[in-house]
Every structure is written in structure tokens, then in C-alpha cells.
Design a protein around this motif. Structure first.
Motif, PDB file in Angstrom:
ATOM      1  N   ALA A  73       5.286  13.785  -2.551  1.00  0.00           N
ATOM      2  CA  ALA A  73       5.821  13.978  -3.905  1.00  0.00           C
ATOM      3  C   ALA A  73       6.080  12.634  -4.594  1.00  0.00           C
ATOM      4  O   ALA A  73       5.688  12.413  -5.734  1.00  0.00           O
ATOM      5  CB  ALA A  73       7.107  14.800  -3.834  1.00  0.00           C
ATOM      6  N   VAL A  74       6.729  11.731  -3.873  1.00  0.00           N
ATOM      7  CA  VAL A  74       6.979  10.389  -4.422  1.00  0.00           C
ATOM      8  C   VAL A  74       6.140   9.392  -3.623  1.00  0.00           C
ATOM      9  O   VAL A  74       6.168   9.420  -2.390  1.00  0.00           O
ATOM     10  CB  VAL A  74       8.479  10.011  -4.251  1.00  0.00           C
ATOM     11  CG1 VAL A  74       8.755   8.669  -4.919  1.00  0.00           C
ATOM     12  CG2 VAL A  74       9.356  11.111  -4.796  1.00  0.00           C
ATOM     13  N   PRO A  75       5.381   8.537  -4.294  1.00  0.00           N
ATOM     14  CA  PRO A  75       4.609   7.545  -3.545  1.00  0.00           C
ATOM     15  C   PRO A  75       5.505   6.733  -2.612  1.00  0.00           C
ATOM     16  O   PRO A  75       6.591   6.322  -3.021  1.00  0.00           O
ATOM     17  CB  PRO A  75       4.022   6.650  -4.644  1.00  0.00           C
ATOM     18  CG  PRO A  75       3.994   7.498  -5.864  1.00  0.00           C
ATOM     19  CD  PRO A  75       5.183   8.425  -5.740  1.00  0.00           C
TER      20      PRO A  75
ATOM     21  N   LYS B  21       0.877  -1.177   0.000  1.00  0.00           N
ATOM     22  CA  LYS B  21       0.000   0.000   0.000  1.00  0.00           C
ATOM     23  C   LYS B  21       0.914   1.227   0.000  1.00  0.00           C
ATOM     24  O   LYS B  21       1.849   1.298   0.798  1.00  0.00           O
ATOM     25  CB  LYS B  21      -0.864   0.050   1.263  1.00  0.00           C
ATOM     26  CG  LYS B  21      -1.816  -1.106   1.437  1.00  0.00           C
ATOM     27  CD  LYS B  21      -2.650  -0.891   2.714  1.00  0.00           C
ATOM     28  CE  LYS B  21      -3.226  -2.189   3.203  1.00  0.00           C
ATOM     29  NZ  LYS B  21      -3.921  -2.056   4.497  1.00  0.00           N
ATOM     30  N   PHE B  22       0.611   2.158  -0.881  1.00  0.00           N
ATOM     31  CA  PHE B  22       1.444   3.349  -0.985  1.00  0.00           C
ATOM     32  C   PHE B  22       0.705   4.601  -0.551  1.00  0.00           C
ATOM     33  O   PHE B  22      -0.480   4.757  -0.860  1.00  0.00           O
ATOM     34  CB  PHE B  22       1.938   3.517  -2.433  1.00  0.00           C
ATOM     35  CG  PHE B  22       3.058   2.601  -2.795  1.00  0.00           C
ATOM     36  CD1 PHE B  22       4.379   3.012  -2.672  1.00  0.00           C
ATOM     37  CD2 PHE B  22       2.795   1.308  -3.245  1.00  0.00           C
ATOM     38  CE1 PHE B  22       5.426   2.163  -3.001  1.00  0.00           C
ATOM     39  CE2 PHE B  22       3.834   0.452  -3.577  1.00  0.00           C
ATOM     40  CZ  PHE B  22       5.155   0.873  -3.449  1.00  0.00           C
TER      41      PHE B  22
ATOM     42  N   LEU C 137      -7.328   9.903  -7.984  1.00  0.00           N
ATOM     43  CA  LEU C 137      -7.533   9.686  -6.549  1.00  0.00           C
ATOM     44  C   LEU C 137      -6.681  10.659  -5.732  1.00  0.00           C
ATOM     45  O   LEU C 137      -7.112  11.183  -4.703  1.00  0.00           O
ATOM     46  CB  LEU C 137      -7.186   8.242  -6.180  1.00  0.00           C
ATOM     47  CG  LEU C 137      -8.256   7.221  -6.594  1.00  0.00           C
ATOM     48  CD1 LEU C 137      -7.678   5.817  -6.663  1.00  0.00           C
ATOM     49  CD2 LEU C 137      -9.443   7.273  -5.638  1.00  0.00           C
ATOM     50  N   ARG C 138      -5.481  10.885  -6.201  1.00  0.00           N
ATOM     51  CA  ARG C 138      -4.610  11.823  -5.493  1.00  0.00           C
ATOM     52  C   ARG C 138      -5.262  13.213  -5.433  1.00  0.00           C
ATOM     53  O   ARG C 138      -5.316  13.850  -4.387  1.00  0.00           O
ATOM     54  CB  ARG C 138      -3.253  11.910  -6.218  1.00  0.00           C
ATOM     55  CG  ARG C 138      -2.187  12.651  -5.411  1.00  0.00           C
ATOM     56  CD  ARG C 138      -1.228  13.438  -6.292  1.00  0.00           C
ATOM     57  NE  ARG C 138      -0.471  12.627  -7.253  1.00  0.00           N
ATOM     58  CZ  ARG C 138       0.710  12.059  -6.974  1.00  0.00           C
ATOM     59  NH1 ARG C 138       1.246  12.174  -5.793  1.00  0.00           N
ATOM     60  NH2 ARG C 138       1.336  11.367  -7.896  1.00  0.00           N
ATOM     61  N   LYS C 139      -5.825  13.611  -6.591  1.00  0.00           N
ATOM     62  CA  LYS C 139      -6.475  14.932  -6.650  1.00  0.00           C
ATOM     63  C   LYS C 139      -7.687  15.009  -5.741  1.00  0.00           C
ATOM     64  O   LYS C 139      -7.995  16.038  -5.161  1.00  0.00           O
ATOM     65  CB  LYS C 139      -6.889  15.267  -8.093  1.00  0.00           C
ATOM     66  CG  LYS C 139      -5.716  15.603  -8.975  1.00  0.00           C
ATOM     67  CD  LYS C 139      -6.112  16.507 -10.150  1.00  0.00           C
ATOM     68  CE  LYS C 139      -4.966  16.626 -11.121  1.00  0.00           C
ATOM     69  NZ  LYS C 139      -4.883  15.429 -12.039  1.00  0.00           N
TER      70      LYS C 139
END
Ligand code: C2E
Ligand code: CA
Ligand code: CA
Length: 578
Positions: free
Chosen positions: A344-346, A338-339, A541-543
Motif C-alpha cells: 500500500a505504501v512504498p 530502492k522501494f 510499473l506497479r500495475k
């Protein structure tokens, strides 16, 4: 009382419209036997005995189907009175009602005292008097059986499960050659209905569904029971109109209470049953068939067919092979990372332990197949303890090799949640491997909370007090109310995969997904999205503000050795930022 009446009604149907009852007529004189034959043969099937010994022989032979014995007291070899004494002292035979035929007034009293139901005096009275006495004795006897059964369903007045099964067996014995169907009827989303309309109203729905079923099935000579909650069973002659049964049972709510909602039923049919298999199993088949149309809006009726039989045999093999599989370590644990995606970097933050079964003859079997099966019969507890132990040992091994190791989440089945020793088992596994509660995350499916929520919530609260972090798995499928969720003790919401699928399918939209992420925000818990397969999905999803992502985009679940590359990477990352 109303219940008892409707039950007697179906029970009368069962008698009058299907076959004849079997009577044993015992008299040593041919002329008397012939007289009885003339009087009785239109209404009953008859067997004859000419002395007390034959009475016992015949009674033993037909004990399951014999409705009554007409017993002449004076007979050679063994008298009727002696035979009656033996019948009464034999627990398998004492159940059969006996009417004594005699010319001897004194013997009447004696025979009644040792258990005869009634007596008929010689010379014989009018045929209709004889018939009436026999009929009354049989009815009284059978009604007493029903009424003495304390376990009838209070709510609907239908038979309960135990009585239904034994009546169905009795039915078979009276009608050996009749083709029969086993039918199960379930109310779709009854749980949800209960919440929305209240228990009192739903009780009424259950009564009406039962009555609707009985109106069709009873008329055709079948029997009906409520098995539990919202599940009904019917055993009836083959060839009824199944659609008609469903229509009669699909009661409507009154308009103002429900805006026209109907109780939506599903039906499973095991047609033309094989009478050599146990009655309970026949209804298991019908239940399986009903389950195939669960949640379908287009199909209401499922039929048990050869495909289902194959599936059942496959399942049976899996269950039969379970013990050996544990012993021979055929179950192994895969890990899926899971990340965290808001940085900035997963960054790898945890993993999920997922069980696999490397079956020696069936190949790799998916937990999607065997987990639900083992949840049904409770084996899941044993499997889970095994998986948790393997996982803990793996974390231990990694800790000994890497500076930095992520926690790993394990799946806790809702069945495990009822085990009063759950907490002790988990703590024991940790202690054995020198781990602490922060090394294991617990994934508990949302639907576990919605049933019996009080006990589950207490258990989860206690686990959290001990330091475990708890993720609510499959969120969005369990119909919890927002109100309820806000009171739940959880540390993360794990969105069910269907929301990702729905959002990114052609023509889909992300509304639902956004709402759920908003809910999680409102509860101030992080969200985990699983089943994320593409970069596009991950970015969207990040957004939306989703915190963690798990899915094929990063990695499929992989064996421990393969998972180590993620740990190595993470250790490098950690060193670089030191
Ligand atoms: P789950 O807990 O919801 O697990 C997630 C499932 O999604 C896993 O299926 C995983 O392999 C799959 N998955 C992950 N990423 C993706 C993706 O990007 N695309 C697609 N299509 N699928 C993805 P899996 O391993 O077959 O497990 C199925 C279910 O079996 C699990 O659902 C869980 O409910 C149960 N299960 C698995 N292992 C255990 C266990 O050890 N104990 C218990 N009680 N249940 C387990
Ligand atoms: Ca899970
Ligand atoms: Ca899940």
C-alpha cells in the motif's frame, strides 16, 4: 598454405609499388663501384663503401632499412672478409643478407661458411644476372622472415598483430615521407552473428572480409592484418577511398542462409598519421574513432579528430590521477534508495552504492565516464574493492545507530568476475566490518554473463551458496537467450533504463516492458525498474507487476548523511507496525 600465398601477395605489392630498397655496395675500386651504379640504380637506392670499416659504419647507420650488402672481399684498411665476420657476430647486423663479390674461388667457400648469402664472381657477369641474384637473395631473405614468423593468422592468412606492427614500422623506414593512414575495421554485432549463424560460417565471413580488405588496401601498397576476433587493421598510403574499402569488405551472406543479411562493418580512421608516435598508439586512435560509430545505423566511418584527441587526453589524465585519488580519498560513495511498490505504501527495501569522483581540478566526474575507462585497463578492480570497503564500513556505522538497516547493493564489474580471489575479497570485507552476506547485494551486469558464461555462472553460483543475493543489472542489453536466463543463478532482474525510457517516451509503448516483467515472472524472480522519474511511470510499473523501483522519483543518489533520512523514516515505519 592458401594463407601464406595471400600474405606473400600483399608483401610483393609492398615491395614493387613503393619506393626502392637500399643496397650497400662495397668495393675499393672506383670503376667497379661505377659499374654497379649503372647496373643497379634504376631498381635500388645505393650507398657505397670503399673499405671494410666503412662497410660497418654504413651498415650500422642504415641497419633498419638496408636490404642487402654487396661486399668485395679484397679491400684496404679492413678486408671484406673481416667485415663479414664482424657483421655476422653483431646481432643487430647479422640479419642483413650479404652477397660476396670476389675473383678468388677459395674465398667463396669460406665466405659462404661464415654466413654470406650468395656470391658473384669477377669479372662481372651480365647485368641481368647480377640483378636476378640480388633480387632473389632479397626475396628469399624477406620471405624467410615472414615464414619464420609463427604467429601469422591461420584463419585469414593475413599478418597477425605483432608481425603487422613490425612490418608497418619497416614500411615507414622505407617510406619516410609518405603520408599514411591507420585504419581499424570491426564487424558490428559479430557476437550475435556467431550465435545465429554458427562459428564455421562466421569463420568464412572473417576470411572474406579479410580478403575484401586486402583486395583494395593491398593493391594500393598497404598491409592488412586481423588483430583479434572480428577486428582488422590496415596501414596504407593516405588518400584511399574509404567507402570503397568498406564496400569491398562488406561481404554478403548467400541468400538462403541469411535472408540477405550483410556483415555490417564499422571503420575508424586515423588519417595522415604522426609517425613520431608509436605504431600501436596510432591504431588505438583509429580504434577510438571506430568506437564512435559503434551501434550506429547511419554512420559507418569514424575519424580521429581534435575532439577525440581532447577526450583521450582527458581520459589519460583520469588514469594518471587514479593512484592519488585513492590515496586522498577523492572517491566517495553515494546511495540511492530502492522501494518496494506493490504494498500500500512504498517501502524502502535496499539501496545502491554508486561511486563519485570529486576531482580536485576537474570537479565531480561521473562514473559513466571513468568506470568504462577503468574497466579497460583493469583499475576498476582496485576501485571496486575500495568502494565495497567504504560501503561496508557505512553499513556497519548505520547498524550501530539504527535498529533497522537495509542491505546495500554494490556494483561488481565484469572484470571483477574474472578475479579468482573475488569471493575471498568480499568475505574479507564483510568480516572486517562484522557483517554477513545478507547485508550486501551484488549487481552484476547482464553482459558479464554472455561472455565466458560458464566461468561466470560458476562464480555466481558459489557466491549465492555463501548467502549473497545477486541482481542481474542492465537486463535487456546483453542479448542473453531466454533459454540461458532460465538457467542463470539470479535473485532479481534489474531492467535497463532504456526500457523505461522507451515505454514512456512520446509515441512509445509499454509492450517491451510487459514482456520483460512476464519473463521475470516466469523465472519467479522479482523485477527492479531503475530510472523511474515520475509518478505516472511508477504507477504504470506497479500495475504491470514490477516489484521494486529505483529512480529520481524517489531520490537521486545522495551522500550517506542525506540517505539517513530514508533510514530514519523506515525505522519509524517499522516501529509503527510493531
Ligand atoms: P548502473 O549500475 O546502471 O547505475 C544506475 C545509474 O542510473 C546511476 O548512474 C544512477 O545515478 C542513474 N539513475 C538512477 N536513477 C535515475 C533516474 O531516475 N534518471 C536517470 N536519468 N538516471 C538515474 P551513475 O551513478 O552515473 O552510474 C553510472 C554507471 O556507472 C552505473 O550504472 C554503473 O554501471 C557504474 N558504476 C557506478 N558506481 C560503480 C561502482 O562502484 N563500481 C562499478 N563497477 N561500477 C559503478
Ligand atoms: Ca547497478
Ligand atoms: Ca543498471
Amino acid at each position: 598454405m592458401k594463407g601464406a600465398q595471400s600474405m606473400l601477395k600483399s608483401h610483393e605489392k609492398f615491395h614493387s609499388e613503393n619506393g626502392k630498397r637500399l643496397l650497400l655496395v662495397a668495393d675499393d675500386e672506383l670503376i667497379n663501384r661505377e659499374m654497379m651504379r649503372v647496373v643497379l640504380q634504376d631498381d635500388y637506392e645505393l650507398v657505397f663503401a670503399t673499405n671494410g670499416e666503412e662497410v660497418l659504419q654504413e651498415a650500422r647507420k642504415c641497419k633498419d632499412v638496408l636490404s642487402l650488402i654487396l661486399l668485395d672481399l679484397i679491400m684496404p684498411v679492413m678486408s671484406g672478409l673481416e667485415a663479414l665476420q664482424v657483421l655476422q657476430s653483431d646481432s643487430e647486423l647479422s640479419n642483413i643478407p650479404v652477397i660476396v663479390i670476389t675473383a678468388n674461388q677459395n674465398a667463396e667457400v669460406e665466405s659462404l661458411q661464415i654466413g654470406a648469402y650468395d656470391f658473384i664472381t669477377k669479372p662481372y657477369p651480365q647485368p641481368d644476372v647480377i640483378l636476378a641474384r640480388i633480387q632473389r637473395a632479397i626475396e628469399l631473405h624477406e620471405d624467410r622472415l615472414i615464414i619464420s614468423s609463427t604467429e601469422r593468422d591461420e584463419l585469414t592468412g593475413l599478418y597477425n598483430r605483432e608481425y603487422f606492427y613490425s612490418y608497418a614500422e619497416q614500411f615507414d623506414q622505407h617510406h619516410k615521407d609518405m603520408a599514411m593512414d591507420a585504419i581499424v575495421v570491426d564487424i558490428n554485432r559479430f557476437h550475435f552473428m556467431n550465435e545465429r549463424f554458427g562459428a564455421k560460417y562466421c569463420d568464412d565471413v572473417l576470411r572474406r572480409v579479410g580478403k575484401g580488405l586486402l583486395s583494395v588496401v593491398g593493391k594500393a601498397g598497404g598491409i592488412v592484418c586481423r588483430r583479434e576476433a572480428d577486428t582488422f587493421m590496415a596501414y596504407c598510403p593516405h588518400g584511399l577511398d574509404y567507402e570503397e574499402i568498406l564496400d569491398k569488405a562488406s561481404v554478403s551472406f548467400t541468400e538462403e542462409e541469411s535472408n540477405g543479411t550483410r556483415a555490417w562493418l564499422r571503420m575508424g580512421i586515423y588519417e595522415n598519421v604522426d609517425k613520431t608516435i608509436e605504431i600501436e598508439r596510432r591504431f588505438d586512435h583509429a580504434q577510438m574513432a571506430a568506437d564512435t560509430v559503434r551501434g550506429s545505423f547511419t554512420k559507418r566511418i569514424g575519424v580521429y579528430d581534435s575532439a577525440l584527441r581532447d577526450k583521450e587526453m582527458y581520459s589519460e589524465q583520469l588514469v594518471a590521477d587514479f593512484d592519488i585519488a585513492i590515496k586522498e580519498q577523492q572517491f566517495c560513495v553515494y546511495y540511492q534508495p530502492k522501494f518496494e511498490i506493490q504494498s500500500a505504501v512504498p517501502t524502502l527495501v535496499s539501496a545502491e552504492a554508486l561511486v563519485r569522483w570529486q576531482h580536485p581540478s576537474l570537479g565531480l566526474v561521473s562514473p559513466g565516464v571513468f568506470v568504462p575507462l577503468f574497466e579497460e585497463n583493469g583499475l576498476i578492480q582496485q576501485l571496486d574493492v575500495y568502494v565495497w570497503g567504504q560501503t561496508a564500513a557505512q553499513i556497519r556505522a548505520w547498524k550501530d545507530r539504527f535498529d533497522y538497516v537495509t542491505p546495500v547493493s554494490i556494483n561488481v564489474s565484469r572484470i571483477d568476475m574474472y578475479d579468482p580471489h573475488l569471493t575471498d575479497i568480499l568475505l574479507g570485507i564483510l568480516a572486517q566490518n562484522g557483517l554477513s552476506t545478507s547485508d550486501l547485494l551484488l549487481e552484476i551486469t547482464e553482459s558479464a554473463y554472455t561472455r565466458d558464461s560458464k566461468q561466470i555462472i560458476d562464480t555466481v553460483s558459489n557466491l549465492r551458496k555463501l548467502g549473497f543475493k545477486v541482481e542481474m543489472d542492465d537486463f535487456g542489453t546483453g542479448y542473453s537467450s531466454l533459454n540461458m536466463i532460465s538457467e542463470l543463478p539470479i535473485d532479481a532482474l534489474k531492467l535497463d533504463m532504456q526500457f523505461i525510457r522507451g515505454a514512456f517516451a512520446t509515441g512509445g509503448d509499454t509492450k517491451m516492458l510487459e514482456i520483460i516483467i512476464d519473463i521475470a515472472d516466469y523465472l519467479s524472480v522479482p523485477t527492479v525498474a531503475e530510472g523511474v522519474e515520475t509518478e505516472e511511470q511508477m504507477e504504470a510499473l506497479r500495475k504491470m507487476g514490477c516489484d521494486l523501483v529505483q529512480g529520481y522519483y524517489f531520490s537521486r543518489p545522495v551522500p550517506a548523511t542525506e540517505f539517513e533520512r530514508f533510514l530514519e523514516e523506515r525505522n519509524k515505519q517499522a516501529k509503527a507496525t510493531e
